[in-house]
Scaffold this motif. Structure first.
Motif, PDB file in Angstrom:
ATOM      1  N   SER A  58       0.838  -1.198   0.000  1.00 24.94           N
ATOM      2  CA  SER A  58       0.000   0.000   0.000  1.00 24.94           C
ATOM      3  C   SER A  58       0.872   1.247   0.000  1.00 24.94           C
ATOM      4  N   LYS A  59       0.677   2.102  -0.971  1.00 23.53           N
ATOM      5  CA  LYS A  59       1.381   3.373  -1.065  1.00 23.53           C
ATOM      6  C   LYS A  59       0.382   4.515  -0.859  1.00 23.53           C
ATOM      7  N   CYS A  60       0.919   5.703  -0.717  1.00 23.90           N
ATOM      8  CA  CYS A  60       0.068   6.879  -0.525  1.00 23.90           C
ATOM      9  C   CYS A  60       0.343   7.899  -1.618  1.00 23.90           C
ATOM     10  N   ALA A  70      -7.039   3.814  -5.369  1.00 24.40           N
ATOM     11  CA  ALA A  70      -7.650   3.398  -4.103  1.00 24.40           C
ATOM     12  C   ALA A  70      -8.197   1.973  -4.218  1.00 24.40           C
ATOM     13  N   HIS A 103      -4.270   1.378  -2.458  1.00 19.89           N
ATOM     14  CA  HIS A 103      -3.439   2.503  -2.066  1.00 19.89           C
ATOM     15  C   HIS A 103      -4.279   3.580  -1.381  1.00 19.89           C
ATOM     16  N   LYS A 104      -3.614   4.410  -0.591  1.00 26.41           N
ATOM     17  CA  LYS A 104      -4.268   5.552   0.018  1.00 26.41           C
ATOM     18  C   LYS A 104      -4.127   6.741  -0.919  1.00 26.41           C
ATOM     19  N   VAL A 105      -5.236   7.429  -1.184  1.00 26.97           N
ATOM     20  CA  VAL A 105      -5.227   8.563  -2.100  1.00 26.97           C
ATOM     21  C   VAL A 105      -5.818   9.774  -1.402  1.00 26.97           C
ATOM     22  N   VAL A 106      -5.115  10.896  -1.513  1.00 25.63           N
ATOM     23  CA  VAL A 106      -5.581  12.157  -0.950  1.00 25.63           C
ATOM     24  C   VAL A 106      -5.681  13.165  -2.089  1.00 25.63           C
ATOM     25  N   ASN A 150     -11.529   7.279   0.979  1.00 24.56           N
ATOM     26  CA  ASN A 150     -10.424   6.876   0.117  1.00 24.56           C
ATOM     27  C   ASN A 150     -10.983   6.763  -1.308  1.00 24.56           C
ATOM     28  N   TYR A 190       0.478  11.952   6.586  1.00 27.47           N
ATOM     29  CA  TYR A 190       0.206  10.791   5.728  1.00 27.47           C
ATOM     30  C   TYR A 190       1.465  10.071   5.249  1.00 27.47           C
ATOM     31  N   PRO A 218       3.272  10.537   2.342  1.00 33.91           N
ATOM     32  CA  PRO A 218       2.988  10.092   0.976  1.00 33.91           C
ATOM     33  C   PRO A 218       4.239   9.610   0.255  1.00 33.91           C
ATOM     34  N   ASN A 219       4.019   8.693  -0.693  1.00 32.01           N
ATOM     35  CA  ASN A 219       5.092   8.189  -1.544  1.00 32.01           C
ATOM     36  C   ASN A 219       5.162   8.915  -2.877  1.00 32.01           C
TER      37      ASN A 219
END
Length: 418
Positions: free
Chosen positions: A50-52, A76, A80-83, A99, A126, A128-129
């Motif tokens: 899981s990446k962000c 998502a 993955h986590k999405v913002v 998400n 968060y 993030p990546n």
């Protein structure tokens, strides 16, 4: 930080999607299938987990925000986590627990110090990546991303430099400074995504982006006819539509002059201009001076659904641009199965196949434009063939269900390589 107004591909052009070398044993992954694919899929799954992702895009109505929301939902869906970082601030769209999650920048455009401070705080929260920056968010996201050592920092390049010059009557000192500043910021990005090969060429020529860091990815649309939706209703053989901002680089003045030639030849037609902008008044005056005010309708800004409905009921969509980075209007017309008569500039030839989905003409030549429009209006057999070709072109190349998974694949690959 000042304002910033500042994707499938044939094998013969210099800018192709960048192949990302993954850190893996040879032969374990083949994106196109074949030996080693199963091992490659397992490798990718183990690497990605899981990446962000932070995606900076203003969630106003329109196809581009819709594209990036679809990308966020696909990432998502893959775990993955999405913002989503949107502007201007709108409390009703905020959803910090979802998400994708949706946050609003503090400013109406994310160009101030408080926006950088806000982004720094979210980055610490968060971890993030990947940052994906668009339009006004490019400066602050690239700078904060570099300072916070976000591994992957992607800037989307949407607008050609000569578009800016055409609209302004030449590059002013402030715009030259913005180009210099953007060149410096692009060096802090790990990847530049151009919305067309023309944009990739612009990023290399004007901003010094090397080919190895530039990836071409076209925008997409959801199929407006999905679920057996009938947008066409009736199709008027004499209706023409031109959609876009009424500005110098869009070339609507050339179209009004072409309309005058059509009228003088006795060709029946009604031309609808959809959109608004700084040239609205002068275009109405030009139409009156050339005695085509009775043939030209200026409808102003309309909702995206209404625009598609107008397109679907037209014989052709006209895109007379003098410069165009991509030409999303062309994709919208293909989506509803309507041929396009457009200028052979920028990214438009990457969308429209001359003689198949419509016609490509040289810009700023009203006589040639009028000739192609007269041919299309007078030949119903040709028009039906182009309508079918346009629809097939959209479904095979620009339909969102095809494009978005490919883009999500690319993002996962570059994160594996980071």
């Amino acid at each position: 930080m000042g304002s910033e107004h500042l994707q499938n591909l044939d094998a013969n052009r210099s800018h192709e999607p960048v192949g990302i070398p993954l850190n893996r044993p040879p032969g374990t992954f083949s994106p196109s299938g074949g030996e080693g694919r199963d091992e490659g899929v397992r490798f990718m799954e183990n690497q990605m987990r899981s990446k962000c992702f932070f995606i900076g895009i203003g969630l106003s109505p329109g196809a581009v925000p819709q594209h990036f929301m679809a990308l966020g939902r696909e990432l998502a869906r893959r775990g993955h986590k999405v913002v989503i970082l949107s502007w201007p601030p709108r409390a009703e769209i905020e959803n910090h627990d979802g998400n994708p999650a949706v946050w609003s920048w503090p400013s109406s455009r994310p160009t101030r110090f408080k926006d950088a401070r806000f982004l720094h705080k979210l980055t610490r929260q968060y971890r993030p990546n990947c940052f994906v920056a668009n339009f006004a968010a490019v400066n602050v996201m690239t700078l904060v991303g570099a300072l916070c050592r976000v591994p992957v920092r992607v800037c989307w390049h949407h607008t050609l430099t000569n578009q800016i010059a055409l609209d302004a009557g030449g590059l002013r000192t402030s715009q030259r400074f913005q180009i210099l500043r953007k060149s410096c910021l692009f060096r802090l990005a790990t990847h530049i995504v151009a919305n067309s090969k023309a944009s990739a060429d612009d990023s290399h020529r004007v901003y010094g982006v090397p080919d190895r860091r530039c990836h071409v990815s076209h925008f997409s649309l959801p199929d407006p006819r999905a679920g057996d939706v009938d947008l066409n209703g009736f199709q008027a053989d004499t209706h023409l539509v031109c959609v876009g901002r009424l500005a110098g680089c869009k070339g609507q003045d050339v179209l009004v002059k072409a309309a005058a030639k059509l009228k003088s030849q006795g060709v029946p037609f009604v031309l609808q201009f959809i959109g608004d902008g700084p040239m609205a008044g002068s275009l109405r005056t030009l139409a009156s001076d050339l005695d085509v005010a009775d043939r030209c309708q200026f409808l102003g800004n309309l909702s995206h659904e209404t625009v598609l409905a107008h397109m679907a009921r037209s014989a052709a969509t006209i895109v007379p641009s003098k410069s165009e980075a991509f030409g999303l209007v062309c994709v919208e017309s293909l989506a509803v199965g309507v041929p396009v008569v457009a200028s052979r500039v920028g990214g438009i030839p990457e969308i429209i196949r001359d003689g198949l989905d419509g016609f490509l003409v040289q810009p700023s030549e009203p006589g040639v434009l009028a000739e192609k429009l007269a041919l299309l209006l007078s030949d119903s057999t040709l028009r039906r063939k182009m309508q079918q070709s346009a629809r097939e072109r959209f479904l095979s190349t620009f339909e969102q269900g095809r494009v978005i998974p490919q883009q999500a694949d690319w993002f996962e690959q570059i994160l594996c390589a980071a």
